[in-house]
Design a protein around this motif. Structure first.
Motif, PDB file in Angstrom:
ATOM      1  N   UNK A  64      79.205 129.865  54.756  1.00  0.00           N
ATOM      2  CA  UNK A  64      80.584 130.151  54.313  1.00  0.00           C
ATOM      3  C   UNK A  64      81.579 129.722  55.385  1.00  0.00           C
ATOM      4  N   UNK A  65      81.197 130.019  56.618  1.00  0.00           N
ATOM      5  CA  UNK A  65      82.065 129.763  57.780  1.00  0.00           C
ATOM      6  C   UNK A  65      82.450 128.280  57.848  1.00  0.00           C
ATOM      7  N   UNK A  66      81.449 127.410  57.852  1.00  0.00           N
ATOM      8  CA  UNK A  66      81.729 125.970  57.960  1.00  0.00           C
ATOM      9  C   UNK A  66      82.374 125.441  56.672  1.00  0.00           C
ATOM     10  N   UNK A  67      81.862 125.904  55.543  1.00  0.00           N
ATOM     11  CA  UNK A  67      82.361 125.414  54.247  1.00  0.00           C
ATOM     12  C   UNK A  67      83.849 125.736  54.075  1.00  0.00           C
ATOM     13  N   UNK A  68      84.223 126.971  54.431  1.00  0.00           N
ATOM     14  CA  UNK A  68      85.607 127.389  54.206  1.00  0.00           C
ATOM     15  C   UNK A  68      86.544 126.982  55.344  1.00  0.00           C
ATOM     16  N   UNK A  69      86.035 127.030  56.572  1.00  0.00           N
ATOM     17  CA  UNK A  69      86.920 126.723  57.702  1.00  0.00           C
ATOM     18  C   UNK A  69      87.138 125.220  57.871  1.00  0.00           C
ATOM     19  N   UNK A  70      86.136 124.447  57.606  1.00  0.00           N
ATOM     20  CA  UNK A  70      86.208 122.986  57.826  1.00  0.00           C
ATOM     21  C   UNK A  70      86.142 122.220  56.509  1.00  0.00           C
ATOM     22  N   UNK A  71      85.193 122.574  55.677  1.00  0.00           N
ATOM     23  CA  UNK A  71      85.048 121.906  54.382  1.00  0.00           C
ATOM     24  C   UNK A  71      84.412 120.533  54.496  1.00  0.00           C
ATOM     25  N   UNK A  72      84.092 119.977  53.352  1.00  0.00           N
ATOM     26  CA  UNK A  72      83.403 118.680  53.346  1.00  0.00           C
ATOM     27  C   UNK A  72      84.310 117.562  53.889  1.00  0.00           C
ATOM     28  N   UNK A  73      85.567 117.565  53.494  1.00  0.00           N
ATOM     29  CA  UNK A  73      86.468 116.500  53.959  1.00  0.00           C
ATOM     30  C   UNK A  73      86.662 116.576  55.471  1.00  0.00           C
ATOM     31  N   UNK A 103      81.687 132.629  41.261  1.00  0.00           N
ATOM     32  CA  UNK A 103      83.089 132.719  40.810  1.00  0.00           C
ATOM     33  C   UNK A 103      83.613 131.364  40.347  1.00  0.00           C
ATOM     34  N   UNK A 104      82.699 130.503  39.964  1.00  0.00           N
ATOM     35  CA  UNK A 104      83.136 129.193  39.473  1.00  0.00           C
ATOM     36  C   UNK A 104      83.338 128.185  40.582  1.00  0.00           C
ATOM     37  N   UNK A 105      84.129 127.170  40.274  1.00  0.00           N
ATOM     38  CA  UNK A 105      84.282 126.050  41.197  1.00  0.00           C
ATOM     39  C   UNK A 105      84.689 126.501  42.599  1.00  0.00           C
ATOM     40  N   UNK A 106      83.995 125.962  43.579  1.00  0.00           N
ATOM     41  CA  UNK A 106      84.321 126.289  44.965  1.00  0.00           C
ATOM     42  C   UNK A 106      83.548 127.469  45.513  1.00  0.00           C
ATOM     43  N   UNK A 107      82.973 128.276  44.626  1.00  0.00           N
ATOM     44  CA  UNK A 107      82.215 129.425  45.120  1.00  0.00           C
ATOM     45  C   UNK A 107      80.727 129.094  45.144  1.00  0.00           C
ATOM     46  N   UNK A 108      80.000 129.895  45.872  1.00  0.00           N
ATOM     47  CA  UNK A 108      78.556 129.703  45.958  1.00  0.00           C
ATOM     48  C   UNK A 108      77.895 130.220  44.686  1.00  0.00           C
ATOM     49  N   UNK A 145      74.410 125.882  46.816  1.00  0.00           N
ATOM     50  CA  UNK A 145      74.685 124.468  47.120  1.00  0.00           C
ATOM     51  C   UNK A 145      75.516 124.252  48.379  1.00  0.00           C
ATOM     52  N   UNK A 146      75.945 125.321  49.062  1.00  0.00           N
ATOM     53  CA  UNK A 146      76.817 125.129  50.223  1.00  0.00           C
ATOM     54  C   UNK A 146      76.158 124.247  51.298  1.00  0.00           C
ATOM     55  N   UNK A 147      74.877 124.484  51.557  1.00  0.00           N
ATOM     56  CA  UNK A 147      74.194 123.684  52.587  1.00  0.00           C
ATOM     57  C   UNK A 147      74.076 122.234  52.116  1.00  0.00           C
TER      58      UNK A 147
END
Lengths: 307, 156
Positions: free
Chosen positions: A131-140, A175-180, A186-188
């Motif tokens: 969650x930390x990397x996904x939300x703080x940094x994100x794929x882009x 919770x739909x798009x953007x959530x795990x 799929x976050x990893x």
């Protein structure tokens, strides 16, 4: 960077000070490389793990709640726990304190007895390293920082069974798009793909690693791990990426044991997702603790010019 | 299928191992039947779990599949059994992939992966049976400790 989770409390848990030290090292180094601040909880205690929870679940709730109380006292509203067991237990404590009066009573009583502030549900959010990397940094954000792409590296992402289970303690998931997703996490996959990795379709990504049987029935654990490893190889994976120190250690130990006891050799490598991301950002293999792993990935990493 | 009465977990595992190493042409020729057999073997595995706990295996379906109904019944009173929930769903998914498009170029691989998923379910249930009667969490060693606690001095 969104700013969300850029500065969070860090709860490493016991495993990351022992067998999971490489995960601790790579998590901290990854955070540093990404400009994310981690502040370790002062005087933290065991989350209650499996042992306490089996004997006295309310005592486990108290133990986890004390860590959440420390985070609150230190001024944080978020605590990051990279270990699936710790993450699960802190989430479970949060749920129990919000929904179960006897758990609140026990936690309050023990906190008074121990002489520290009690914890009330809703003050501190527990997140996983994913969650930390996904939300703080994100794929882009990751893509923009990659110096050493994982291109061509075929990865089976293994989440283990506790990252998504039981569903009711993870209200933010599904919770739909953007959530795990609890059914198909799929976050990893998302983060490693952003770093260039080629994720393989791996049907056992949340299956049991046999961690529960490691001491009492090692053969069962070895057979379960062997099936995870051979399935990953059948899916074409070079590497199994992990995000839990217990699963990771089990995969490594039983890979060796499967060869010794059952004569079944597998060659798929096992690396923490934080190690893979760290190397993609240009950190050395040593910096992210690859030398501390039991699974020797040096040939693969050299061939891929990683680390 | 009433696999529990006629097959053991070892028999099921042997059948799954045979599927994994079967020649491609055998898998292609029998793809739909093999996909259904995978599902039936999964049901037989869960029937064994339920029967061992003294429960009559349900015939109810969940989302159209008895395997998922059996899983739900198997997890009743034993939340740690949910650790195989997604494994059951993956088995249904792989069966459906083959059944919906048996001529697909990926069918052989899908059948082999389906067999590996079913094998995992078999190993998981085998492990659970070893430790049947444990506490509410999967890695409890409560019975072992209780055994030690209750053992009389000199009898251990």
């Amino acid at each position: 960077m969104s700013g969300k989770y850029a500065n969070v409390a860090y709860y490493p848990g016991c495993a990351l000070e022992g067998t999971g030290h490489a995960y601790n090292r790579s998590t901290k180094e990854l955070g540093k490389a990404l400009g994310l601040k981690l502040t370790e909880l002062a005087n933290w205690n065991c989350c209650g793990a499996m042992e306490v929870k089996n004997i006295d679940p309310k005592l486990q709730t108290y133990l986890s709640a004390r860590n959440l109380a420390i985070a609150e006292e230190m001024g944080f509203d978020t605590v990051m726990a990279p270990c699936n067991g710790c993450y699960h237990n802190l989430k479970k404590a949060e749920y129990d304190l919000a929904n179960d009066a006897p758990s609140r009573e026990v936690t309050d009583r023990l906190a008074r007895k121990a002489g520290h502030k009690t914890y009330a549900a809703g003050k501190v959010e527990t997140i996983h390293a994913l969650d930390w990397i996904k939300q703080a940094i994100g794929e882009d954000g990751l893509k923009a920082r990659v110096k050493n792409s994982l291109k061509g590296l075929r990865v089976a992402n293994y989440y283990g069974c506790m990252y998504t289970r039981p569903r009711h303690i993870f209200p933010e998931k599904d919770r739909g798009q953007g959530s795990e997703s609890t059914a198909k996490p799929h976050f990893m996959d998302d983060l490693l793909a952003a770093a260039g990795a080629e994720n393989v379709e791996y049907p056992l990504k949340t299956a049991c690693c046999g961690g529960a049987h490691t001491l009492s029935d090692s053969d069962t654990s070895t057979k379960l791990v062997l099936n995870l490893l051979t399935t990953a190889e059948a899916c074409g994976a070079d590497v199994i990426a992990t995000e839990c120190p217990t699963c990771h250690t089990g995969l490594e130990m039983h890979q060796v044991r499967a060869e010794k006891v059952f004569g079944r050799k597998t060659s798929v490598k096992i690396l923490y997702f934080t190690q893979l991301l760290g190397m993609a950002l240009g950190l050395s293999a040593r910096k992210v603790g690859v030398h501390e792993n039991l699974s020797d990935a040096s040939d693969l990493l050299r061939a891929r010019r990683l680390g | 299928m009433t696999g529990a009465s006629v097959r053991s977990l070892d028999d099921i595992a042997a059948r799954l191992d045979a599927m994994m190493v079967a020649p491609d042409d055998v898998l292609v020729a029998g793809s739909s039947a093999l996909a259904d057999e995978l599902l039936a073997l999964g049901e037989a595995i869960l029937e064994i779990w339920l029967a061992a706990r003294g429960t009559t295996p349900t015939m109810r379906t969940v989302e159209g599949f008895r395997l998922l109904g059996l899983h739900r019944a198997g997890a009743k009173g034993d939340p740690s059994f949910n650790a195989c929930r997604e494994t059951c769903r993956e088995l249904v998914y792989h069966r459906n992939l083959v059944r919906l498009d048996p001529a697909n170029a990926d069918t052989v691989r899908r059948l082999r992966l389906g067999a590996m998923v079913a094998k995992h379910l078999s190993l998981f249930v085998g492990g659970k049976l070893e430790t049947a009667g444990l506490g509410e969490f999967c890695c409890s060693s409560r019975p072992l400790r209780q055994h030690e606690t209750h053992a009389q001095p000199g009898t251990a």
